[in-house]
Enzyme design. Structure first.
Site, PDB file in Angstrom:
ATOM      1  N   HIS A   1      54.808  23.805 -15.528  1.00 60.93           N
ATOM      2  CA  HIS A   1      56.131  23.168 -15.592  1.00 60.93           C
ATOM      3  C   HIS A   1      56.519  22.493 -14.276  1.00 60.93           C
ATOM      4  O   HIS A   1      57.626  22.671 -13.770  1.00 60.93           O
ATOM      5  CB  HIS A   1      57.206  24.184 -16.014  1.00 60.93           C
ATOM      6  CG  HIS A   1      57.080  24.651 -17.418  1.00 60.93           C
ATOM      7  ND1 HIS A   1      58.083  25.333 -18.065  1.00 60.93           N
ATOM      8  CD2 HIS A   1      56.053  24.541 -18.317  1.00 60.93           C
ATOM      9  CE1 HIS A   1      57.694  25.625 -19.303  1.00 60.93           C
ATOM     10  NE2 HIS A   1      56.458  25.157 -19.467  1.00 60.93           N
TER      11      HIS A   1
ATOM     12  N   TYR B   1      71.985  19.447 -19.951  1.00 62.54           N
ATOM     13  CA  TYR B   1      71.334  19.290 -21.247  1.00 62.54           C
ATOM     14  C   TYR B   1      70.977  20.617 -21.917  1.00 62.54           C
ATOM     15  O   TYR B   1      70.294  20.621 -22.944  1.00 62.54           O
ATOM     16  CB  TYR B   1      70.124  18.363 -21.102  1.00 62.54           C
ATOM     17  CG  TYR B   1      70.582  16.941 -20.869  1.00 62.54           C
ATOM     18  CD1 TYR B   1      70.742  16.053 -21.907  1.00 62.54           C
ATOM     19  CD2 TYR B   1      70.943  16.508 -19.585  1.00 62.54           C
ATOM     20  CE1 TYR B   1      71.214  14.759 -21.711  1.00 62.54           C
ATOM     21  CE2 TYR B   1      71.419  15.221 -19.362  1.00 62.54           C
ATOM     22  CZ  TYR B   1      71.557  14.359 -20.428  1.00 62.54           C
ATOM     23  OH  TYR B   1      72.046  13.090 -20.228  1.00 62.54           O
TER      24      TYR B   1
ATOM     25  N   TYR C   1      57.609  31.780 -27.800  1.00 59.92           N
ATOM     26  CA  TYR C   1      56.267  31.693 -28.359  1.00 59.92           C
ATOM     27  C   TYR C   1      55.960  32.869 -29.267  1.00 59.92           C
ATOM     28  O   TYR C   1      55.096  32.784 -30.143  1.00 59.92           O
ATOM     29  CB  TYR C   1      55.238  31.580 -27.237  1.00 59.92           C
ATOM     30  CG  TYR C   1      55.335  30.269 -26.503  1.00 59.92           C
ATOM     31  CD1 TYR C   1      54.985  29.078 -27.118  1.00 59.92           C
ATOM     32  CD2 TYR C   1      55.794  30.216 -25.187  1.00 59.92           C
ATOM     33  CE1 TYR C   1      55.079  27.862 -26.467  1.00 59.92           C
ATOM     34  CE2 TYR C   1      55.893  29.001 -24.512  1.00 59.92           C
ATOM     35  CZ  TYR C   1      55.544  27.835 -25.159  1.00 59.92           C
ATOM     36  OH  TYR C   1      55.651  26.642 -24.506  1.00 59.92           O
TER      37      TYR C   1
END
Length: 392
Positions: free
Chosen positions: A170, A273, A284
């Site tokens: 990331h 956001y 996951y």
């Protein structure tokens, strides 16, 4: 779909190998196998038009970013830490350029995006994002250097995301210049989701800096106690697509959700956001993220979201002349579902989507509009390819 092959004559191959002298001027020597263009060409019918797909060059190791220079050649990054020059006319791939900044090629990190200064013909500045190893771990950095014979010179650091972290994923990270000349940079949350909403943490953000790394005076968090002065928007997860629409000035962004919940956003100054408070994805494991919210007061909704995940990476707004019916459309690469996604925009909405090249080329990492009006795609593979989507 119509399939077509073209087998060049030996004389054509020889001509392609020697017709451009600019590499000699740079002191660059490409490998023979990777410099010969692939011969197969395929033609496809989309909803709007027909296009020809042609491999330009093969043999790129996990390529990540590309930027076209005024002479038509492309700078292409390879994640292990190499920057190369590709000539789309000849299919020539240069040797790695010298003078690059330090790159920590670990996990998802390495040499990532590349962009040219808006005044590149005059100043020769090339901008790079890359992961770097510092005391305490890894982080995302923006560097620039002047393109000279054979490599970069005058290399300097412009921005280093803080704090560093131990995770190897990331990192982001895309670059886009606005019409005002300011540079926008994406930084992922580094796998630590609490970074994203914190204005004092550089992770999970879109950042905005001047081309020399200084801070624009109208950045929204400049001067706020404990806040990072480079932050433009926040609440993002892992942002791997960023592109301005030249016609409207809007800044579009794509990011990976967890298990589903990939997003397309319109980036607006100081807006949150939502990650990780709201998301359309799941853990996951299949469990909900946090409280399982998809909306909350003060947090922006995505323009669209994708479940299951397509893992969007690379984004371009088509403004070329080769495909008039595509003008104003967004084109997003997909890593998980290995295709190119065409998005039709009306105002601030996406009203239609089309899947192109589904399973044809592999993991599409980067997308760019060429000066010739063609679309250029990079595939993130051990033997990555630069493709050209041109008119028939």
């Amino acid at each position: 779909m119509v399939f077509q092959q073209h087998q060049p004559k030996l004389s054509e191959i020889v001509a392609m190998g020697v017709s451009r002298t600019s590499f000699a001027l740079l002191g660059l020597v490409g490998g023979l196998l990777s410099s010969l263009p692939a011969v197969a060409q395929q033609m496809f019918d989309s909803e709007e038009t027909r296009f020809r797909l042609t491999p330009v060059v093969r043999g790129l190791e996990h390529p990540w970013g590309l930027a076209q220079m005024p002479d038509g050649r492309f700078l292409v990054t390879e994640r292990p830490g190499r920057l190369r020059v590709v000539d789309p006319e000849t299919g020539t791939l240069s040797a790695p350029l010298a003078g690059l900044p330090s790159v920590a090629a670990q996990g998802q990190g390495g040499l990532l995006d590349v962009a040219l200064d808006p005044a590149f013909p005059d100043n020769r500045w090339v901008y790079l994002t890359h992961s770097v190893a510092l005391d305490g771990g890894l982080t995302t950095r923006v560097s620039r250097g002047r393109l000279s014979d054979g490599g970069l010179v005058d290399v300097e650091t412009l921005f280093t995301a803080r704090p560093v972290g131990s995770a190897r994923h990331h990192f982001g990270s895309r670059l886009a210049f606005g019409a005002d000349g300011r540079l926008f940079v994406t930084v992922g949350d580094r796998g630590e989701r609490t970074r994203a909403p914190d204005p004092g943490n550089d992770g999970g953000k879109v950042h905005r800096i001047n081309p020399d790394g200084s801070i624009p005076p109208d950045n929204p968090f400049l001067g706020q106690d404990g806040a990072s002065p480079t932050v433009w928007s926040l609440g993002h997860r892992n942002l791997q697509g960023l592109a301005f629409d030249p016609a409207t000035g809007r800044l579009w962004e794509t990011e990976h959700g967890p298990r589903g919940g990939d997003e397309v956003n319109l980036i607006v100054k100081a807006v949150n956001y939502g990650w990780p408070t709201i998301t359309y994805g799941r853990e996951y494991s299949g469990l909900q993220v946090g409280r399982g919210l998809t909306e909350a007061p003060g947090l922006a909704q995505p323009v669209i979201h994708w479940t299951p995940s397509i893992a969007p990476s690379g984004l371009a707004v088509y403004d070329g002349t080769a495909f008039p019916s595509w003008r104003g459309n967004l084109f997003a690469g997909a890593l998980a579902h290995t295709h190119l996604r065409r998005l039709v925009v009306e105002g601030d909405r996406i009203v239609h989507q089309e899947i192109l090249l589904d399973g044809v080329v592999g993991r599409v990492r980067a997308v760019a509009v060429g000066a010739d009006g063609a679309l250029y795609l990079l595939t993130d593979e051990e033997e990555g390819v630069l493709y050209r989507m041109g008119p028939v």
